[in-house]
Scaffold this motif. Structure first.
Motif, PDB file in Angstrom:
ATOM      1  N   ASP A 223       0.797  -1.176  -0.016  1.00 41.41           N
ATOM      2  CA  ASP A 223      -0.134  -0.010  -0.020  1.00 41.41           C
ATOM      3  C   ASP A 223       0.735   1.102  -0.099  1.00 41.41           C
ATOM      4  O   ASP A 223       0.783   2.171  -0.798  1.00 41.41           O
ATOM      5  N   LYS A 224       1.879   1.129   0.826  1.00 41.11           N
ATOM      6  CA  LYS A 224       2.690   2.494   0.873  1.00 41.11           C
ATOM      7  C   LYS A 224       3.483   2.597  -0.320  1.00 41.11           C
ATOM      8  O   LYS A 224       3.643   3.575  -0.967  1.00 41.11           O
ATOM      9  N   ALA A 225       3.724   1.562  -1.297  1.00 40.03           N
ATOM     10  CA  ALA A 225       4.323   1.593  -2.599  1.00 40.03           C
ATOM     11  C   ALA A 225       3.512   2.391  -3.633  1.00 40.03           C
ATOM     12  O   ALA A 225       4.058   3.206  -4.397  1.00 40.03           O
ATOM     13  N   TYR A 226       2.210   2.040  -3.374  1.00 38.57           N
ATOM     14  CA  TYR A 226       1.274   2.396  -4.369  1.00 38.57           C
ATOM     15  C   TYR A 226       1.072   3.993  -4.088  1.00 38.57           C
ATOM     16  O   TYR A 226       1.037   4.793  -5.018  1.00 38.57           O
ATOM     17  N   ARG A 227       1.165   4.483  -2.895  1.00 42.34           N
ATOM     18  CA  ARG A 227       1.028   5.726  -2.435  1.00 42.34           C
ATOM     19  C   ARG A 227       2.257   6.302  -2.869  1.00 42.34           C
ATOM     20  O   ARG A 227       2.148   7.759  -3.422  1.00 42.34           O
ATOM     21  N   THR A 228       3.486   6.034  -2.778  1.00 41.14           N
ATOM     22  CA  THR A 228       4.466   6.472  -3.252  1.00 41.14           C
ATOM     23  C   THR A 228       4.841   6.831  -4.578  1.00 41.14           C
ATOM     24  O   THR A 228       4.967   8.068  -5.383  1.00 41.14           O
ATOM     25  N   ILE A 229       4.290   5.701  -5.417  1.00 32.39           N
ATOM     26  CA  ILE A 229       4.201   5.784  -6.904  1.00 32.39           C
ATOM     27  C   ILE A 229       3.186   6.887  -7.331  1.00 32.39           C
ATOM     28  O   ILE A 229       3.399   7.578  -8.407  1.00 32.39           O
ATOM     29  N   ALA A 230       2.044   6.910  -6.470  1.00 37.30           N
ATOM     30  CA  ALA A 230       1.053   7.993  -7.197  1.00 37.30           C
ATOM     31  C   ALA A 230       1.369   9.417  -7.122  1.00 37.30           C
ATOM     32  O   ALA A 230       1.015  10.023  -7.646  1.00 37.30           O
ATOM     33  N   GLN A 231       2.296   9.399  -6.172  1.00 44.32           N
ATOM     34  CA  GLN A 231       3.056  10.800  -5.865  1.00 44.32           C
ATOM     35  C   GLN A 231       3.815  11.255  -7.080  1.00 44.32           C
ATOM     36  O   GLN A 231       4.146  12.328  -7.139  1.00 44.32           O
ATOM     37  N   GLN A 232       4.512  10.042  -7.999  1.00 41.06           N
ATOM     38  CA  GLN A 232       5.521  10.323  -8.562  1.00 41.06           C
ATOM     39  C   GLN A 232       5.026  10.457 -10.153  1.00 41.06           C
ATOM     40  O   GLN A 232       5.965  10.960 -11.142  1.00 41.06           O
ATOM     41  N   ILE A 233       3.729   9.799 -10.402  1.00 39.60           N
ATOM     42  CA  ILE A 233       3.415   9.821 -11.870  1.00 39.60           C
ATOM     43  C   ILE A 233       2.163  10.681 -12.078  1.00 39.60           C
ATOM     44  O   ILE A 233       1.467  11.233 -11.222  1.00 39.60           O
ATOM     45  N   ASN A 234       2.197  11.352 -13.374  1.00 38.00           N
ATOM     46  CA  ASN A 234       1.139  11.981 -13.872  1.00 38.00           C
ATOM     47  C   ASN A 234       0.236  11.049 -15.020  1.00 38.00           C
ATOM     48  O   ASN A 234       0.753  10.711 -15.900  1.00 38.00           O
ATOM     49  N   VAL A 235      -1.084  11.130 -14.692  1.00 39.14           N
ATOM     50  CA  VAL A 235      -2.077  10.244 -15.150  1.00 39.14           C
ATOM     51  C   VAL A 235      -3.216  11.249 -15.650  1.00 39.14           C
ATOM     52  O   VAL A 235      -3.946  11.732 -14.707  1.00 39.14           O
ATOM     53  N   PRO A 236      -3.442  11.414 -16.868  1.00 38.90           N
ATOM     54  CA  PRO A 236      -4.516  12.406 -17.283  1.00 38.90           C
ATOM     55  C   PRO A 236      -6.083  11.810 -16.498  1.00 38.90           C
ATOM     56  O   PRO A 236      -6.187  10.611 -16.705  1.00 38.90           O
ATOM     57  N   GLY A 237      -6.486  12.928 -16.101  1.00 34.02           N
ATOM     58  CA  GLY A 237      -7.966  12.596 -15.389  1.00 34.02           C
ATOM     59  C   GLY A 237      -7.713  12.179 -13.813  1.00 34.02           C
ATOM     60  O   GLY A 237      -8.737  12.074 -13.268  1.00 34.02           O
ATOM     61  N   PHE A 238      -6.736  12.384 -13.433  1.00 32.19           N
ATOM     62  CA  PHE A 238      -6.233  11.810 -12.123  1.00 32.19           C
ATOM     63  C   PHE A 238      -5.290  13.054 -11.381  1.00 32.19           C
ATOM     64  O   PHE A 238      -4.473  13.335 -11.997  1.00 32.19           O
ATOM     65  N   ARG A 239      -5.706  13.435 -10.170  1.00 29.41           N
ATOM     66  CA  ARG A 239      -4.752  14.355  -9.499  1.00 29.41           C
ATOM     67  C   ARG A 239      -3.435  13.570  -8.886  1.00 29.41           C
ATOM     68  O   ARG A 239      -3.702  12.332  -8.626  1.00 29.41           O
ATOM     69  N   ARG A 240      -2.463  14.398  -8.970  1.00 31.80           N
ATOM     70  CA  ARG A 240      -1.217  13.519  -8.351  1.00 31.80           C
ATOM     71  C   ARG A 240      -1.464  12.953  -7.076  1.00 31.80           C
ATOM     72  O   ARG A 240      -1.981  13.823  -6.231  1.00 31.80           O
ATOM     73  N   GLY A 241      -1.124  11.856  -6.758  1.00 35.03           N
ATOM     74  CA  GLY A 241      -1.077  11.159  -5.490  1.00 35.03           C
ATOM     75  C   GLY A 241      -2.607  10.366  -5.440  1.00 35.03           C
ATOM     76  O   GLY A 241      -2.877   9.731  -4.381  1.00 35.03           O
ATOM     77  N   LYS A 242      -3.490  10.786  -6.224  1.00 29.03           N
ATOM     78  CA  LYS A 242      -5.014  10.140  -6.274  1.00 29.03           C
ATOM     79  C   LYS A 242      -5.119   9.028  -7.366  1.00 29.03           C
ATOM     80  O   LYS A 242      -6.270   8.568  -7.514  1.00 29.03           O
ATOM     81  N   VAL A 243      -3.924   8.396  -7.874  1.00 25.87           N
ATOM     82  CA  VAL A 243      -4.163   7.633  -9.208  1.00 25.87           C
ATOM     83  C   VAL A 243      -4.300   6.128  -8.425  1.00 25.87           C
ATOM     84  O   VAL A 243      -3.724   5.576  -7.384  1.00 25.87           O
ATOM     85  N   PRO A 244      -5.325   5.584  -8.772  1.00 24.28           N
ATOM     86  CA  PRO A 244      -5.732   4.322  -8.249  1.00 24.28           C
ATOM     87  C   PRO A 244      -4.754   3.025  -8.491  1.00 24.28           C
ATOM     88  O   PRO A 244      -4.144   3.246  -9.597  1.00 24.28           O
TER      89      PRO A 244
END
Length: 472
Positions: free
Chosen positions: A29-50
């Motif tokens: 879960d921590k890894a998902y949160r860390t990666i979510a802060q590092q990538i940009n995905v259209p339609g999702f805010r940084r850090g909120k990528v599922p």
């Protein structure tokens, strides 16, 4: 978590650790949160990528690896504690199985502290040289004191051993000056040595205004050990005039009224110093006797690391002394192979001593308080010429405090071993170590009214937990 240990040798173990997926999930879960802060995905805010989107974007394997990198050190530490293993180096870790949503498995091979049995060390018998202060020893110290108060007088003659000369010196290689190998107006005592090989021989017989060139080897810089041409010019020759050893000199150089009292004090101080040397020899002799009775398997990786450190220490000492290793070996009458064999023996003895003293410290349940740690760090700083506060800050910042604590415990363990030993000199006299003070004097035996027992740990000879640096 399940773990098993396989003994690969007396000092080598292999851990096999299986981690259920539920124990990996917090790190996942921590890894998902860390990666979510590092990538940009259209339609999702940084850090909120599922997580499902992250799996498509960067790959489930990448996330798993991030989680595994975090959980493996934690589970490795737990497995060590579970099997009561004491690692001596970094492990060789291999992830052997990854079953997504089920479990991961990894192995860790590591050098571990060997199991040793220390025999009863009470009453070990050892012998050391007699404590003797000769007239020559006293004369040498008094002469050094007279030299401190000596005066220089310019002379119009060739320089001889003991004279002070002022010189200009430059080293060249292939006709070009060597950077950093040029001095002007330097004072040098002929026969002192320790600067450049061949310099004393070149200066002997030279007068002010004369110059000469000789071949030598540099002992520092980028061209260390390489042949160079050295041109030296003498600009002044002076001889040292020493004061007479009389009552007037004694009053000038000390708190004593007569030369006889001064010489007597020098003899006493030398005796105290030699008593400390004798105590250090006793410490080594007793420890050697104990090591002869213990079988200590040695991890080769630890020996190799210590050998590297010792060689580096030797090289530094030689640079400070101003001589090359080849010159040192020549003076000592040693070959390179003999030097390496002697260094290897010293290192193995030192590593074995650490294991044995650690075991004794555990048996005695020896601890270290804050004051002991502060005093030890202060001594270590003074020995290395560093500021005590800077040394302490460095030790704390780089997590070296556990090493210092281990050194202190070993020193206290050896002090108790030595104090319980029977140590005599070659003449059969008992060597009193229990009441030896740090200045080399002896305290009064315990039980004497008003006496200082001198038996605390500070008065006992200490062990250097890392082993003594190789002396050159």
């Amino acid at each position: 978590m399940k773990s098993a240990v396989e003994t690969l040798g007396p000092t080598r173990a292999k851990l096999t650790v299986e981690v259920p997926f539920e124990e990996l999930k917090p790190s996942l879960d921590k890894a998902y949160r860390t990666i979510a802060q590092q990538i940009n995905v259209p339609g999702f805010r940084r850090g909120k990528v599922p997580p499902m989107v992250i799996d498509r974007q960067v790959g489930r394997e990448t996330v798993l690896q991030e989680a595994i990198n975090e959980v493996v050190p934690q589970k490795y530490a737990e497995a060590l504690q579970s099997h009561d293993l004491q690692p001596l180096a970094q492990p060789e870790v291999e992830v052997t199985r990854i079953d997504d949503n089920e479990a991961i498995e990894f192995t860790a091979e590591v050098d571990v502290r060997p199991e040793i049995t220390v025999p009863d060390w009470h009453g070990l018998a050892a012998e050391v040289d007699d404590l003797a202060v000769t007239d020559d020893d006293v004369d040498e110290q008094v002469e050094a004191l007279r030299e401190r108060f000596g005066t220089l007088r310019d002379v119009e003659r060739a320089a001889t051993d003991g004279d002070f000369v002022t010189i200009d010196l430059v080293a060249t290689r292939d006709g070009e000056p060597v950077e950093g190998a040029e001095v002007t107006g330097m004072s040098y005592r002929v026969g002192r040595g320790g600067m450049l090989e061949g310099l004393d021989e070149a200066l002997a017989g030279m007068s002010a205004g004369e110059d000469t060139t000789f071949s030598s080897q540099l002992v520092g810089g980028d061209l260390v050990g390489q042949d160079v041409d050295v041109q030296v010019r003498v600009t002044k020759v002076a001889e040292q005039e020493l004061p007479e050893l009389d009552d007037e000199f004694a009053q000038l150089a000390s708190e004593f009224d007569t030369a006889e009292e001064l010489s007597a004090d020098v003899r006493t101080r030398l005796g105290n110093g030699k008593r400390l040397e004798q105590a250090a020899a006793a410490r080594d002799a007793v420890l050697e006797k104990l090591l002869e009775q213990v079988e200590v398997p040695l991890p080769e990786s630890v020996v190799a690391d210590e050998l590297t450190e010792r060689r580096r220490g030797v090289e530094q000492q030689l640079v400070y002394a101003g001589i090359t290793l080849e010159k040192y070996l020549e003076d000592e009458g040693q070959t390179q192979e003999e030097f390496e064999a002697d260094l290897d023996r010293r290192v193995r003895d030192a590593v074995a001593a650490q294991f044995v003293l650690d075991k004794v410290a555990d048996q005695l349940e020896l601890g270290v308080d804050q004051q002991e740690l502060i005093e030890h760090m202060t001594r270590r700083a003074q020995q290395s010429g560093q500021d005590p506060q800077e040394f302490a800050n460095h030790m704390f910042e780089h997590n070296h405090v556990p090493e210092l604590v281990a050194e202190i415990r070993r020193g206290k363990a050896l002090a108790q071993i030595v104090e319980s030993a029977s140590v005599t000199d070659t003449s059969g006299n008992v060597v009193d170590l229990a009441h030896l003070r740090p200045d080399g004097t002896l305290g009064e035996p315990e039980g004497d009214s008003g006496g200082d027992s001198g038996g605390d740990s500070e008065a006992r000879p200490e062990s250097d937990a890392e082993g003594e640096p190789a002396q050159v």
